[in-house]
Design a protein around this motif. Structure first.
Motif, short mmCIF file in Angstrom:
data_model
loop_
_atom_site.label_atom_id
_atom_site.label_comp_id
_atom_site.label_asym_id
_atom_site.label_seq_id
_atom_site.Cartn_x
_atom_site.Cartn_y
_atom_site.Cartn_z
N LEU A 127 0.82 -1.21 0.00
CA LEU A 127 0.00 0.00 0.00
C LEU A 127 0.85 1.26 0.00
O LEU A 127 0.64 2.18 -0.80
N GLY A 128 1.86 1.27 0.87
CA GLY A 128 2.71 2.46 0.98
C GLY A 128 3.87 2.47 0.01
O GLY A 128 3.98 3.33 -0.85
N GLY A 129 4.76 1.46 0.13
CA GLY A 129 5.98 1.44 -0.68
C GLY A 129 5.75 1.21 -2.16
O GLY A 129 6.14 2.01 -3.00
N GLY A 130 5.09 0.10 -2.49
CA GLY A 130 4.86 -0.22 -3.90
C GLY A 130 3.67 0.48 -4.51
O GLY A 130 3.51 0.49 -5.72
N GLY A 131 2.83 1.08 -3.66
CA GLY A 131 1.62 1.73 -4.14
C GLY A 131 1.67 3.24 -4.15
O GLY A 131 2.02 3.86 -5.15
N LEU A 132 1.34 3.84 -3.01
CA LEU A 132 1.23 5.30 -2.94
C LEU A 132 2.56 6.00 -3.23
O LEU A 132 2.58 7.00 -3.95
N LEU A 133 3.65 5.49 -2.67
CA LEU A 133 4.95 6.11 -2.92
C LEU A 133 5.35 6.00 -4.38
O LEU A 133 6.00 6.89 -4.93
N MET A 134 4.92 4.94 -5.04
CA MET A 134 5.26 4.72 -6.45
C MET A 134 4.50 5.68 -7.37
O MET A 134 4.90 5.89 -8.52
N LEU A 135 3.43 6.28 -6.87
CA LEU A 135 2.68 7.25 -7.68
C LEU A 135 3.51 8.51 -7.94
O LEU A 135 3.30 9.20 -8.93
N VAL A 168 14.74 7.61 -7.68
CA VAL A 168 15.32 7.16 -6.40
C VAL A 168 14.21 6.89 -5.39
O VAL A 168 14.24 5.88 -4.67
N ILE A 169 13.20 7.77 -5.35
CA ILE A 169 12.04 7.54 -4.48
C ILE A 169 11.37 6.22 -4.85
O ILE A 169 10.99 5.43 -3.99
N GLY A 170 11.23 5.98 -6.16
CA GLY A 170 10.63 4.74 -6.62
C GLY A 170 11.45 3.51 -6.24
O GLY A 170 10.89 2.48 -5.87
N LEU A 171 12.77 3.63 -6.31
CA LEU A 171 13.64 2.52 -5.91
C LEU A 171 13.47 2.20 -4.43
O LEU A 171 13.42 1.04 -4.03
N VAL A 172 13.37 3.26 -3.62
CA VAL A 172 13.18 3.07 -2.17
C VAL A 172 11.82 2.41 -1.91
O VAL A 172 11.72 1.46 -1.13
N GLY A 173 10.78 2.90 -2.58
CA GLY A 173 9.44 2.35 -2.39
C GLY A 173 9.34 0.89 -2.79
O GLY A 173 8.79 0.07 -2.06
N SER A 174 9.88 0.57 -3.98
CA SER A 174 9.81 -0.81 -4.44
C SER A 174 10.69 -1.72 -3.59
O SER A 174 10.33 -2.87 -3.32
N GLY A 175 11.82 -1.20 -3.14
CA GLY A 175 12.69 -1.98 -2.25
C GLY A 175 12.00 -2.28 -0.92
O GLY A 175 12.08 -3.40 -0.41
N LEU A 177 9.40 -5.54 -10.73
CA LEU A 177 9.11 -4.79 -11.96
C LEU A 177 9.24 -3.29 -11.73
O LEU A 177 9.82 -2.57 -12.55
N GLU A 178 8.69 -2.80 -10.62
CA GLU A 178 8.80 -1.37 -10.30
C GLU A 178 10.24 -0.96 -10.11
O GLU A 178 10.65 0.12 -10.58
N PHE A 179 11.03 -1.79 -9.46
CA PHE A 179 12.44 -1.50 -9.24
C PHE A 179 13.18 -1.39 -10.57
O PHE A 179 13.96 -0.45 -10.78
N VAL A 180 12.92 -2.33 -11.47
CA VAL A 180 13.58 -2.32 -12.78
C VAL A 180 13.19 -1.06 -13.57
O VAL A 180 14.04 -0.40 -14.17
N ILE A 181 11.91 -0.71 -13.55
CA ILE A 181 11.44 0.48 -14.27
C ILE A 181 12.10 1.74 -13.72
O ILE A 181 12.57 2.59 -14.48
N CYS A 182 12.14 1.87 -12.39
CA CYS A 182 12.77 3.05 -11.79
C CYS A 182 14.27 3.08 -12.04
O CYS A 182 14.86 4.15 -12.23
#
Length: 196
Positions: free
Chosen positions: A54-62, A92-99, A165-170
């Motif tokens: 919800l937080g890392g892979g979701g809202l933060l990824m927006l 970088v924010i996306g990498l942190v969120g997906s991580g 997938l999100e990590f690779v995209i970011c």
């Protein structure tokens, strides 16, 4: 520059459905088999409350998704370089969120579900180091919620896959943004000197 902006936008568009799927998967973890009883009685696994999906892979990824999609709205060269630098920060924010999503989902998978057994509410698989995943015959230890092991494994594996997938995209946009933020001013100066 147009190619890199178009590439970034396509990455942003790819992130949106992944982020939404992470949010939905995390919400489903909160309601095993669609029931609200277990969340009301606080019988959910502890890692689910960390909201990795919800937080890392979701809202933060927006954040990176929106930044990538809105790149290139101004044709000014200085703003283009600045926007690519902004996309690097968003990546970088996306990498942190997906991580974060990946780590929390992995830990939840290793811990196993909190379920009702013959010993009461407990984590029957927490000491097995994830080996229960390859022993489906042991899943019947969990009497309630019904099929909670399969429910958790499925959704947590979905979150792990989405996080990768999100990590690779970011990571792709991080490279794209760095190359353009560094090379764009150099190319611009070189073009200026040739025109002079």
């Amino acid at each position: 520059m147009c190619c890199s902006v178009g590439f970034a936008r396509s990455l942003g568009l790819a992130l949106l459905p992944l982020a939404l799927c992470c949010i939905v998967s995390n919400l489903l973890l909160l309601f095993p088999m669609g029931e609200t009883t277990y969340i009301e009685q606080d019988h959910l696994s502890s890692y689910i409350w960390y909201f990795g999906g919800l937080g890392g892979g979701g809202l933060l990824m927006l954040i990176p998704a929106v930044v990538f999609i809105t790149l290139g709205k101004c044709s000014c060269c200085w703003n283009e370089s600045l926007m690519m630098c902004g996309s690097v920060f968003a990546a970088v924010i996306g990498l942190v969120g997906s991580g974060y999503c990946f780590i929390i989902s992995g830990l939840a998978l290793l811990q196993g579900p909190n379920c009702f057994t013959t010993l009461g509410w407990t984590y029957p698989f927490s000491d097995l180091g994830g080996s229960y995943l390859l022993q489906p015959e042991s899943w019947s230890k969990c009497l309630q919620p019904v099929h909670i092991v399969e429910w958790n494994i499925t959704l947590l594996c979905v979150l792990l896959g989405l996080a990768v997938l999100e990590f690779v995209i970011c990571l792709l946009q991080l490279g794209n943004g760095l190359v353009n933020a560094i090379c764009r001013p150099c190319c611009y100066k070189q073009q200026y000197s040739l025109n002079a």
